[in-house]
Enzyme design. Structure first.
Site, PDB file in Angstrom:
ATOM      1  CB  CYS A 135      -0.807   0.261   1.316  1.00  0.00           C
ATOM      2  SG  CYS A 135      -1.705   1.422   1.461  1.00  0.00           S
ATOM      3  CB  CYS A 138      -0.812   2.569   4.042  1.00  0.00           C
ATOM      4  SG  CYS A 138      -1.803   2.118   3.629  1.00  0.00           S
ATOM      5  CG  ASP A 139       2.912   1.302   4.939  1.00  0.00           C
ATOM      6  OD1 ASP A 139       2.546   1.472   5.803  1.00  0.00           O
ATOM      7  OD2 ASP A 139       3.102   0.056   3.659  1.00  0.00           O
TER       8      ASP A 139
END
Ligand code: NAP
Length: 322
Positions: A135, A138-139
């Protein structure tokens, strides 16, 4: 067989938010945790993009907070996995690994699972902060100034590679063929981006790691390179990277509903317009199981709220609650 007005299947942000709204509406929802209690966020590390946590929060901790919050309002949570869902007549019948239940309404929040390559412990490294992720939203932030790789040739891979150039010094796009599956518009944008380097006809043979000591003195396995294989001439090469994003697709967890509910060609549940209603009255869907576009914790939570409100209104319209 115990009967419930609302049964929620799944405990990611969508399932818990649906439970929060349904329990605060005095519907006493029954929630089945399933095989991955807390959902995909329990396999991430730090979550920095969920509003309300200015210093960020660890994924598992966020899900624990959601769990405690829904218990406060009378949600019943069972550590059971639904193995069969009969939605052909009301009340709906749900068989779990432990018992059988009936329900006036069902909220499906079973989520989706990222596909992993199954090579070089890629999935394991994603759970232990080893520099592997599925992701970018997200990261991506954790890879500021670093050289990284993205595997895949579809819309997700190209979109993620492009997004990651905001942070990374260089993004190596590794694709097993010499043609991308991604849409022309995304391809054009990526090919103009100087930070993206395409590695055609390459598969990942191994994810190479080294042991790194964290500031707290813990030893962590971190990615250091990828071993690549050329699918045309069979030669192997090594590519030094500090991060790997696997973008080879997601699988919605819809196996229980095949033949019962309409799905798109990739298996995601279809809902009616801007609602959570499925084709079966009394059955609602929220979160990643019905969303292959946004796939964020916050959008899943929002759609969980919609599902609970839709269910409450449907129960009232059908005289099941006042
Ligand atoms: P996808 O379209 O299924 O693409 C998966 C990619 O990963 C393909 O290029 C495939 O290679 C490759 N792949 C699959 N298994 C692999 C493996 N084991 N090793 C190496 N490579 C592998 O998945 P997606 O990109 O996640 O897209 C899913 C759906 O969401 C699509 O319908 C897509 O259009 C949609 N989507 C749309 C947008 C948008 O419109 N902005 C954004 C994201 C996703 P091959 O090409 O060789 O098969």
């Amino acid at each position: 067989m115990s009967h419930h007005k609302v049964v929620i299947i799944g405990t990611g942000p969508a399932g818990y938010t649906a439970a929060l709204y349904a329990s605060r509406a005095n519907l006493e929802p029954l929630v089945f945790e399933g095989v991955q209690p807390g959902g995909q966020l329990t396999i991430t590390t730090e979550v920095e993009n969920f509003p309300g946590f200015r210093k960020g929060i660890m994924g598992p901790e966020l899900m624990e907070e959601m769990r405690e919050q829904v218990l406060r309002f009378g949600t019943i949570i069972k550590s059971e996995t639904v193995l069969e869902a009969n939605l052909s007549a009301r009340p709906f019948i749900l068989k779990t690994d432990k018992a059988e239940y009936t329900a006036d309404s069902v909220i499906i929040a079973t989520g989706a699972s990222a596909k992993w390559m199954g090579i070089g412990k890629d999935q394991q490294l994603s759970m232990s902060g080893g520099g592997v992720s599925a992701c970018a939203t997200c990261d991506g932030f954790f890879f500021r100034g670093k050289e990284i790789a993205v595997v895949g040739g579809g819309d997700t891979a190209i979109e993620e590679a492009t997004y990651l150039t905001k942070f990374a010094s260089k993004v190596n796009l590794i694709h097993r063929r010499d043609k991308l599956r991604a849409s022309k518009a995304l391809q054009d944008r990526a090919s103009k981006n100087e930070k993206i380097v395409f590695h055609w006809n390459k598969t990942v043979e191994d994810v190479l790691t080294s042991s790194v000591e964290t500031p707290l003195g813990e030893k962590v396995e971190k990615i250091r390179a990828l071993k690549l294989k050329d699918t045309v001439d069979g030669t192997s090469s090594e590519l030094k990277v500090e991060g790997l994003f696997v973008a080879i697709g997601h699988e919605p967890n819809t196996g229980l509903f095949v033949g019962q509910l309409p799905m798109d060609e990739t298996g995601y549940l279809k809902v009616e317009g801007a609602s959570s209603r499925t084709a079966i009255p009394g059955v609602f869907a929220c979160g990643d199981v019905q969303d292959h576009v946004y796939r964020q914790a916050i959008t899943a939570a929002g759609s969980g709220c919609m599902a609970a409100i839709d269910a409450e209104r449907w129960l009232a319209a059908n005289g099941i609650v006042e």
